[in-house]
Motif scaffolding. Structure first.
Motif, PDB file in Angstrom:
ATOM      1  N   SER A 169      -9.174 -10.214  13.786  1.00 10.49           N
ATOM      2  CA  SER A 169      -9.387  -9.909  15.208  1.00 10.49           C
ATOM      3  C   SER A 169      -9.453  -8.412  15.468  1.00 10.49           C
ATOM      4  N   ASN A 170      -9.645  -7.634  14.410  1.00 11.34           N
ATOM      5  CA  ASN A 170      -9.791  -6.173  14.486  1.00 11.34           C
ATOM      6  C   ASN A 170      -8.525  -5.431  14.898  1.00 11.34           C
ATOM      7  N   ILE A 171      -7.366  -6.021  14.624  1.00 12.35           N
ATOM      8  CA  ILE A 171      -6.113  -5.281  14.768  1.00 12.35           C
ATOM      9  C   ILE A 171      -5.974  -4.450  13.498  1.00 12.35           C
ATOM     10  N   PRO A 172      -5.694  -3.158  13.608  1.00 14.72           N
ATOM     11  CA  PRO A 172      -5.641  -2.310  12.411  1.00 14.72           C
ATOM     12  C   PRO A 172      -4.614  -2.799  11.388  1.00 14.72           C
ATOM     13  N   GLU A 173      -5.015  -2.809  10.141  1.00 19.54           N
ATOM     14  CA  GLU A 173      -4.127  -3.209   9.049  1.00 19.54           C
ATOM     15  C   GLU A 173      -2.875  -2.338   9.014  1.00 19.54           C
ATOM     16  N   ALA A 174      -2.984  -1.115   9.479  1.00 21.21           N
ATOM     17  CA  ALA A 174      -1.857  -0.179   9.460  1.00 21.21           C
ATOM     18  C   ALA A 174      -0.653  -0.705  10.233  1.00 21.21           C
ATOM     19  N   VAL A 175      -0.864  -1.580  11.194  1.00 18.46           N
ATOM     20  CA  VAL A 175       0.246  -2.153  11.960  1.00 18.46           C
ATOM     21  C   VAL A 175       1.220  -2.875  11.031  1.00 18.46           C
ATOM     22  N   PHE A 176       0.732  -3.360   9.906  1.00 17.67           N
ATOM     23  CA  PHE A 176       1.553  -4.152   8.997  1.00 17.67           C
ATOM     24  C   PHE A 176       2.078  -3.356   7.801  1.00 17.67           C
ATOM     25  N   TRP A 177       1.878  -2.045   7.791  1.00 16.53           N
ATOM     26  CA  TRP A 177       2.324  -1.217   6.678  1.00 16.53           C
ATOM     27  C   TRP A 177       3.844  -1.127   6.613  1.00 16.53           C
ATOM     28  N   SER A 178       4.343  -0.981   5.409  1.00 18.28           N
ATOM     29  CA  SER A 178       5.767  -0.713   5.189  1.00 18.28           C
ATOM     30  C   SER A 178       6.024   0.780   5.413  1.00 18.28           C
ATOM     31  N   ASP A 179       7.289   1.164   5.375  1.00 16.29           N
ATOM     32  CA  ASP A 179       7.613   2.586   5.531  1.00 16.29           C
ATOM     33  C   ASP A 179       7.032   3.418   4.389  1.00 16.29           C
ATOM     34  N   VAL A 180       6.983   2.862   3.187  1.00 15.13           N
ATOM     35  CA  VAL A 180       6.410   3.579   2.048  1.00 15.13           C
ATOM     36  C   VAL A 180       4.906   3.765   2.242  1.00 15.13           C
ATOM     37  N   GLU A 181       4.227   2.744   2.740  1.00 11.22           N
ATOM     38  CA  GLU A 181       2.787   2.863   2.982  1.00 11.22           C
ATOM     39  C   GLU A 181       2.491   3.902   4.058  1.00 11.22           C
ATOM     40  N   VAL A 182       3.315   3.945   5.101  1.00  4.21           N
ATOM     41  CA  VAL A 182       3.141   4.964   6.145  1.00  4.21           C
ATOM     42  C   VAL A 182       3.375   6.354   5.551  1.00  4.21           C
ATOM     43  N   ALA A 183       4.415   6.500   4.742  1.00  3.79           N
ATOM     44  CA  ALA A 183       4.708   7.792   4.110  1.00  3.79           C
ATOM     45  C   ALA A 183       3.568   8.210   3.180  1.00  3.79           C
ATOM     46  N   ASN A 184       3.003   7.252   2.445  1.00  3.34           N
ATOM     47  CA  ASN A 184       1.853   7.556   1.585  1.00  3.34           C
ATOM     48  C   ASN A 184       0.672   8.031   2.424  1.00  3.34           C
ATOM     49  N   TRP A 185       0.451   7.384   3.556  1.00  5.07           N
ATOM     50  CA  TRP A 185      -0.664   7.728   4.438  1.00  5.07           C
ATOM     51  C   TRP A 185      -0.499   9.153   4.980  1.00  5.07           C
ATOM     52  N   ILE A 186       0.703   9.483   5.446  1.00  6.19           N
ATOM     53  CA  ILE A 186       0.899  10.818   6.013  1.00  6.19           C
ATOM     54  C   ILE A 186       0.704  11.879   4.932  1.00  6.19           C
ATOM     55  N   VAL A 192       2.344  18.620  14.984  1.00  4.28           N
ATOM     56  CA  VAL A 192       2.648  17.518  15.908  1.00  4.28           C
ATOM     57  C   VAL A 192       1.359  17.025  16.564  1.00  4.28           C
ATOM     58  N   LYS A 193       0.545  17.964  17.046  1.00  2.00           N
ATOM     59  CA  LYS A 193      -0.723  17.578  17.689  1.00  2.00           C
ATOM     60  C   LYS A 193      -1.651  16.881  16.705  1.00  2.00           C
ATOM     61  N   GLN A 194      -1.747  17.421  15.495  1.00  3.23           N
ATOM     62  CA  GLN A 194      -2.644  16.836  14.496  1.00  3.23           C
ATOM     63  C   GLN A 194      -2.184  15.447  14.067  1.00  3.23           C
ATOM     64  N   ILE A 195      -0.892  15.286  13.827  1.00  2.37           N
ATOM     65  CA  ILE A 195      -0.368  13.987  13.389  1.00  2.37           C
ATOM     66  C   ILE A 195      -0.501  12.958  14.508  1.00  2.37           C
ATOM     67  N   THR A 196      -0.241  13.369  15.733  1.00  3.44           N
ATOM     68  CA  THR A 196      -0.403  12.462  16.873  1.00  3.44           C
ATOM     69  C   THR A 196      -1.843  11.980  16.967  1.00  3.44           C
ATOM     70  N   GLU A 197      -2.788  12.873  16.791  1.00  5.50           N
ATOM     71  CA  GLU A 197      -4.204  12.484  16.826  1.00  5.50           C
ATOM     72  C   GLU A 197      -4.543  11.552  15.663  1.00  5.50           C
ATOM     73  N   LEU A 198      -4.013  11.829  14.485  1.00  2.00           N
ATOM     74  CA  LEU A 198      -4.258  10.967  13.327  1.00  2.00           C
ATOM     75  C   LEU A 198      -3.750   9.550  13.591  1.00  2.00           C
ATOM     76  N   ILE A 199      -2.564   9.442  14.177  1.00  2.00           N
ATOM     77  CA  ILE A 199      -1.983   8.129  14.481  1.00  2.00           C
ATOM     78  C   ILE A 199      -2.839   7.396  15.507  1.00  2.00           C
ATOM     79  N   ARG A 200      -3.247   8.105  16.563  1.00  2.00           N
ATOM     80  CA  ARG A 200      -4.102   7.471  17.583  1.00  2.00           C
ATOM     81  C   ARG A 200      -5.401   6.971  16.964  1.00  2.00           C
ATOM     82  N   ASN A 201      -6.007   7.791  16.110  1.00  2.00           N
ATOM     83  CA  ASN A 201      -7.259   7.391  15.469  1.00  2.00           C
ATOM     84  C   ASN A 201      -7.049   6.206  14.530  1.00  2.00           C
ATOM     85  N   LEU A 202      -5.964   6.218  13.787  1.00  2.00           N
ATOM     86  CA  LEU A 202      -5.657   5.132  12.860  1.00  2.00           C
ATOM     87  C   LEU A 202      -5.518   3.801  13.591  1.00  2.00           C
TER      88      LEU A 202
END
Length: 145
Positions: free
Chosen positions: A20-37, A78-88
């Motif tokens: 249904s086009n919900i981003p896969e990132a919603v289901f990431w673990s803390d390690v996956e989020v840390a890898n992404w950042i 902070v601004k860059q990471i916030t934008e990255l999260i919004r885009n993700l």
């Protein structure tokens, strides 16, 4: 996104949401989020995200106000990471405004998924839409009655 144990396995609810086009990132673990950042060019903040147990669900709530509380003090970062999260997540710049959330069922669903628990875990985007159909009436295609 691959996990440490190999290819990620999704529950039925997660797979339905992804369809249904919900981003896969919603289901990431803390390690996956840390890898992404880290992959986004901010390896110095990997530990901040891990120490705060930021999962994909919690990532929905991370904004410019919460990043300094997590230890990220550089305003440009902070601004860059916030934008990255919004885009993700595909979230507009100011989703905290109630009228924006309530006009867009996808954003309302992401807000709902911030919560934890059995009911939230098993709720799919389509069941959320059905349960809240009074808030998000189906739009008719042009030309139909």
């Amino acid at each position: 996104m691959p996990t440490l144990s190999g290819i990620r396995r999704f529950s039925r609810a997660e797979a339905a949401d992804i369809r249904s086009n919900i981003p896969e990132a919603v289901f990431w673990s803390d390690v996956e989020v840390a890898n992404w950042i880290e992959e986004c060019g901010f390896p110095q903040y990997r530990q901040c995200f891990l120490a705060n147990f930021v999962t994909g669900r919690k990532l929905i709530a991370v904004d410019a106000c919460s990043l300094p509380e997590m230890g990220i003090q550089d305003f440009e970062h902070v601004k860059q990471i916030t934008e990255l999260i919004r885009n993700l997540l595909g979230v507009p710049k100011f989703p905290e405004q109630r009228d924006v959330r309530m006009r867009d069922p996808r954003i309302a669903y992401l807000e709902f998924k911030r919560r934890t628990g059995k009911e939230t875990d098993s709720t799919t985007y389509n069941s959320f839409l059905f349960d809240n159909r009074h808030l998000f009436p189906m739009r008719r295609k042009s030309g139909s009655l």
